[in-house]
Design a protein around this motif. Sequence first.
Motif, PDB file in Angstrom:
ATOM      1  N   LEU A 271      -7.505  -7.449  -5.362  1.00  0.00           N
ATOM      2  CA  LEU A 271      -6.978  -6.590  -6.428  1.00  0.00           C
ATOM      3  C   LEU A 271      -5.645  -7.128  -6.915  1.00  0.00           C
TER       4      LEU A 271
ATOM      5  N   TYR B 292      -8.636   1.795  -6.269  1.00  0.00           N
ATOM      6  CA  TYR B 292      -9.228   1.476  -4.969  1.00  0.00           C
ATOM      7  C   TYR B 292      -8.798   2.512  -3.919  1.00  0.00           C
TER       8      TYR B 292
ATOM      9  N   GLU C 114      -5.527  -1.266 -10.473  1.00  0.00           N
ATOM     10  CA  GLU C 114      -6.693  -1.596  -9.642  1.00  0.00           C
ATOM     11  C   GLU C 114      -6.496  -1.113  -8.212  1.00  0.00           C
ATOM     12  N   LYS C 115      -5.299  -1.337  -7.685  1.00  0.00           N
ATOM     13  CA  LYS C 115      -5.004  -0.921  -6.309  1.00  0.00           C
ATOM     14  C   LYS C 115      -5.041   0.598  -6.172  1.00  0.00           C
ATOM     15  N   GLN C 116      -4.509   1.301  -7.167  1.00  0.00           N
ATOM     16  CA  GLN C 116      -4.517   2.759  -7.098  1.00  0.00           C
ATOM     17  C   GLN C 116      -5.928   3.319  -7.244  1.00  0.00           C
TER      18      GLN C 116
ATOM     19  N   LEU D 271      -8.068  -5.613  -0.368  1.00  0.00           N
ATOM     20  CA  LEU D 271      -6.815  -5.514  -1.123  1.00  0.00           C
ATOM     21  C   LEU D 271      -6.456  -6.821  -1.797  1.00  0.00           C
ATOM     22  N   ASN D 272      -6.710  -7.923  -1.109  1.00  0.00           N
ATOM     23  CA  ASN D 272      -6.339  -9.234  -1.655  1.00  0.00           C
ATOM     24  C   ASN D 272      -7.076  -9.544  -2.947  1.00  0.00           C
TER      25      ASN D 272
ATOM     26  N   VAL E 142       0.845  -1.203   0.000  1.00  0.00           N
ATOM     27  CA  VAL E 142       0.000   0.000   0.000  1.00  0.00           C
ATOM     28  C   VAL E 142       0.878   1.250   0.000  1.00  0.00           C
TER      29      VAL E 142
ATOM     30  N   SER F 281      -1.542  -2.994 -10.281  1.00  0.00           N
ATOM     31  CA  SER F 281      -1.244  -1.721  -9.627  1.00  0.00           C
ATOM     32  C   SER F 281      -2.336  -0.700  -9.917  1.00  0.00           C
TER      33      SER F 281
ATOM     34  N   GLU G 161       2.191   1.836  -3.450  1.00  0.00           N
ATOM     35  CA  GLU G 161       1.167   2.381  -4.351  1.00  0.00           C
ATOM     36  C   GLU G 161       0.913   3.855  -4.065  1.00  0.00           C
TER      37      GLU G 161
END
Length: 115
Positions: free
Chosen positions: A93, A102, A98-100, A90-91, A14, A96, A17
């Motif tokens: 996603l 989110y 997708e995580k950003q 988070l798991n 995290v 990168s 990111e």
Amino acid sequence: TDQSLRRSKLQKGVMSELVSMGFHPQEEFQTQSGYHLDALVDVNGKRLGVEVDGPSHFVGRKPTGSTILKHRQVSKVDGIEVVSVPYWELNDLESSDEKQRYLRVKLGIAMTTID
């Protein structure tokens, strides 16, 4: 034990990111009331605490009493809104991007580039 040694892989991801998004997170930030936040970020002039909450912070998918208390105390006493990033969200996603996306939603920011 040194707090930085206890950072999880999830937390490190995290933070990475957030940096990629243009933030400068203050990791393992200690509030005036003595609580530690995984990170403190400035979002358009507003300080937000980021907590990457792993399984020990939940009973099932409900936050534990100590997690609820910490978030409430930091908000009320320190004046810092706490954004919880639950591990199971988070798991799910993979990329990168997708995580950003989110994290932008969690932090309440538009899909524009951070200056």
